[in-house]
Design a protein around this motif. Structure first.
Motif, PDB file in Angstrom:
ATOM      1  N   ILE A 119       0.838  -1.207   0.000  1.00 23.09           N
ATOM      2  CA  ILE A 119       0.000   0.000   0.000  1.00 23.09           C
ATOM      3  C   ILE A 119       0.871   1.254   0.000  1.00 23.09           C
ATOM      4  N   GLN A 120       1.905   1.261   0.832  1.00 21.41           N
ATOM      5  CA  GLN A 120       2.799   2.417   0.898  1.00 21.41           C
ATOM      6  C   GLN A 120       3.533   2.624  -0.422  1.00 21.41           C
ATOM      7  N   GLU A 121       4.018   1.535  -1.008  1.00 23.08           N
ATOM      8  CA  GLU A 121       4.717   1.636  -2.289  1.00 23.08           C
ATOM      9  C   GLU A 121       3.763   2.066  -3.405  1.00 23.08           C
ATOM     10  N   ARG A 122       2.535   1.597  -3.335  1.00 25.89           N
ATOM     11  CA  ARG A 122       1.529   1.978  -4.338  1.00 25.89           C
ATOM     12  C   ARG A 122       1.312   3.484  -4.350  1.00 25.89           C
ATOM     13  N   GLU A 123       1.175   4.068  -3.164  1.00 31.28           N
ATOM     14  CA  GLU A 123       0.939   5.510  -3.083  1.00 31.28           C
ATOM     15  C   GLU A 123       2.154   6.294  -3.578  1.00 31.28           C
ATOM     16  N   LYS A 124       3.351   5.802  -3.281  1.00 30.85           N
ATOM     17  CA  LYS A 124       4.570   6.451  -3.779  1.00 30.85           C
ATOM     18  C   LYS A 124       4.615   6.390  -5.304  1.00 30.85           C
ATOM     19  N   MET A 125       4.230   5.242  -5.858  1.00 29.34           N
ATOM     20  CA  MET A 125       4.253   5.078  -7.312  1.00 29.34           C
ATOM     21  C   MET A 125       3.264   6.007  -8.001  1.00 29.34           C
ATOM     22  N   VAL A 126       2.071   6.126  -7.436  1.00 25.60           N
ATOM     23  CA  VAL A 126       1.065   7.017  -8.030  1.00 25.60           C
ATOM     24  C   VAL A 126       1.594   8.444  -8.072  1.00 25.60           C
ATOM     25  N   GLN A 127       2.169   8.891  -6.966  1.00 21.33           N
ATOM     26  CA  GLN A 127       2.708  10.250  -6.917  1.00 21.33           C
ATOM     27  C   GLN A 127       3.865  10.419  -7.906  1.00 21.33           C
ATOM     28  N   ALA A 128       4.703   9.396  -8.034  1.00 24.69           N
ATOM     29  CA  ALA A 128       5.822   9.465  -8.976  1.00 24.69           C
ATOM     30  C   ALA A 128       5.322   9.495 -10.417  1.00 24.69           C
ATOM     31  N   LEU A 129       4.270   8.745 -10.702  1.00 25.13           N
ATOM     32  CA  LEU A 129       3.724   8.710 -12.065  1.00 25.13           C
ATOM     33  C   LEU A 129       3.164  10.069 -12.481  1.00 25.13           C
ATOM     34  N   TYR A 130       2.665  10.829 -11.522  1.00 26.49           N
ATOM     35  CA  TYR A 130       2.157  12.168 -11.828  1.00 26.49           C
ATOM     36  C   TYR A 130       3.270  13.076 -12.360  1.00 26.49           C
ATOM     37  N   THR A 131       4.516  12.752 -12.035  1.00 26.41           N
ATOM     38  CA  THR A 131       5.641  13.591 -12.457  1.00 26.41           C
ATOM     39  C   THR A 131       6.228  13.153 -13.795  1.00 26.41           C
TER      40      THR A 131
ATOM     41  N   GLU B 166       8.313  -0.573 -25.682  1.00 24.14           N
ATOM     42  CA  GLU B 166       9.540   0.086 -25.224  1.00 24.14           C
ATOM     43  C   GLU B 166       9.929  -0.417 -23.832  1.00 24.14           C
ATOM     44  N   LEU B 167       8.948  -0.573 -22.963  1.00 24.09           N
ATOM     45  CA  LEU B 167       9.218  -1.095 -21.620  1.00 24.09           C
ATOM     46  C   LEU B 167       9.719  -2.536 -21.694  1.00 24.09           C
ATOM     47  N   LYS B 168       9.072  -3.342 -22.530  1.00 21.90           N
ATOM     48  CA  LYS B 168       9.455  -4.754 -22.651  1.00 21.90           C
ATOM     49  C   LYS B 168      10.886  -4.898 -23.158  1.00 21.90           C
ATOM     50  N   GLN B 169      11.267  -4.056 -24.113  1.00 26.64           N
ATOM     51  CA  GLN B 169      12.628  -4.103 -24.650  1.00 26.64           C
ATOM     52  C   GLN B 169      13.667  -3.780 -23.581  1.00 26.64           C
ATOM     53  N   ARG B 170      13.248  -3.047 -22.555  1.00 28.46           N
ATOM     54  CA  ARG B 170      14.161  -2.665 -21.470  1.00 28.46           C
ATOM     55  C   ARG B 170      14.022  -3.584 -20.255  1.00 28.46           C
ATOM     56  N   GLY B 171      13.303  -4.678 -20.431  1.00 23.67           N
ATOM     57  CA  GLY B 171      13.185  -5.663 -19.364  1.00 23.67           C
ATOM     58  C   GLY B 171      12.130  -5.362 -18.319  1.00 23.67           C
TER      59      GLY B 171
ATOM     60  N   ALA C   6      10.464  -1.765  -3.554  1.00 19.96           N
ATOM     61  CA  ALA C   6      10.846  -0.365  -3.739  1.00 19.96           C
ATOM     62  C   ALA C   6      11.844  -0.228  -4.886  1.00 19.96           C
ATOM     63  N   GLU C   7      12.792  -1.161  -4.964  1.00 21.84           N
ATOM     64  CA  GLU C   7      13.804  -1.119  -6.023  1.00 21.84           C
ATOM     65  C   GLU C   7      13.172  -1.347  -7.396  1.00 21.84           C
ATOM     66  N   GLU C   8      12.298  -2.341  -7.493  1.00 24.85           N
ATOM     67  CA  GLU C   8      11.626  -2.625  -8.764  1.00 24.85           C
ATOM     68  C   GLU C   8      10.771  -1.445  -9.214  1.00 24.85           C
ATOM     69  N   ASN C   9      10.070  -0.845  -8.276  1.00 20.86           N
ATOM     70  CA  ASN C   9       9.209   0.288  -8.608  1.00 20.86           C
ATOM     71  C   ASN C   9      10.023   1.477  -9.104  1.00 20.86           C
ATOM     72  N   GLN C  10      11.178   1.697  -8.486  1.00 21.96           N
ATOM     73  CA  GLN C  10      12.045   2.800  -8.899  1.00 21.96           C
ATOM     74  C   GLN C  10      12.574   2.575 -10.311  1.00 21.96           C
ATOM     75  N   ILE C  11      12.953   1.330 -10.605  1.00 22.07           N
ATOM     76  CA  ILE C  11      13.426   0.997 -11.956  1.00 22.07           C
ATOM     77  C   ILE C  11      12.325   1.251 -12.976  1.00 22.07           C
ATOM     78  N   PHE C  12      11.102   0.853 -12.635  1.00 23.23           N
ATOM     79  CA  PHE C  12       9.966   1.067 -13.535  1.00 23.23           C
ATOM     80  C   PHE C  12       9.752   2.556 -13.805  1.00 23.23           C
ATOM     81  N   ILE C  13       9.725   3.365 -12.752  1.00 24.22           N
ATOM     82  CA  ILE C  13       9.482   4.802 -12.903  1.00 24.22           C
ATOM     83  C   ILE C  13      10.580   5.454 -13.742  1.00 24.22           C
ATOM     84  N   GLU C  14      11.826   5.137 -13.452  1.00 23.94           N
ATOM     85  CA  GLU C  14      12.944   5.738 -14.188  1.00 23.94           C
ATOM     86  C   GLU C  14      12.939   5.305 -15.653  1.00 23.94           C
TER      87      GLU C  14
END
Length: 208
Positions: free
Chosen positions: A122-134, A161-166, A189-197
């Motif tokens: 739940i905590q990571e989900r909320e962080k991801m939503v906020q990051a996606l807004y940026t 494009e995402l699939k090509q980058r794993g 947290a690490e996986e989510n950060q990789i996804f956002i970046e």
């Protein structure tokens, strides 16, 4: 009048919920069976289970699949004892194998671990939503599940494009209202950060 009504709350793939106020109003107006699917309910921190004692036409579906035990393929239902009794008449014998039963009983000995995992997601989900807004040209939608739906300018291109980058997400734009939408599952947290970046890099490239 409808004899059987199905609702998924939270819904897949939107992650949105129907309110319990809506459910109770519905139960008061119908004599039909209302099946309320709470497969993702742990991540919503809200359940219709207390309504069971007041409404004999409510049946709630639950599963362990979203809590890290998808391979066991086991779920359960909650409802009025008379209703459950009728359903048991159609139940096949030995529908749960010994290994699955043993694994679930062991799992239930440590529910604190499960609660900790749910809170982390739940905590990571909320962080991801906020990051996606940026992220440029990305529109995320609030979620009460363990995934997030987001809209892109070109869903198929972003998916590839995402699939090509794993990075693997799910495309859900087969529904007209979800055109160019993708769904990402909340990870560590690490996986989510990789996804956002990774997504940010793709969108900046597309925008340039």
């Amino acid at each position: 009048k409808a004899k059987l009504l199905f609702f998924a709350s939270p819904n897949n793939p939107t992650g949105r919920m129907f309110s319990l106020t809506f459910l109770e109003a519905l139960l008061q107006k119908t004599s039909g069976l209302v099946v309320w699917d709470e497969a993702y309910g742990e991540f919503a921190q809200e359940t219709a289970i207390p309504l069971i004692q007041n409404y004999s036409n409510l049946l709630i579906l639950k599963t362990f699949s979203k809590l890290g035990l998808a391979g066991l393929r086991i779920g359960y239902l909650i409802g009025n004892s008379k209703l459950i009794g009728e359903l048991k008449k159609a139940n096949i014998p030995y529908n749960i194998n010994r290994f699955t039963l043993s694994a679930i009983l062991k799992f239930l000995e440590n529910t604190e671990w499960m609660k900790t995992q749910v809170q982390r997601i739940i905590q990571e989900r909320e962080k991801m939503v906020q990051a996606l807004y940026t992220v440029p040209h990305i529109t995320p939608y609030p979620s009460s599940a363990n995934f997030i739906l987001f809209r892109t300018p070109d869903g198929n291109k972003v998916f590839e494009e995402l699939k090509q980058r794993g990075v693997l997400v799910r495309t859900v734009d087969s529904h007209p209202l979800l055109h160019n939408c993708l769904r990402v599952t909340v990870g560590t947290a690490e996986e989510n950060q990789i996804f956002i970046e990774t997504l940010r890099g793709i969108m900046e490239k597309i925008a340039s």
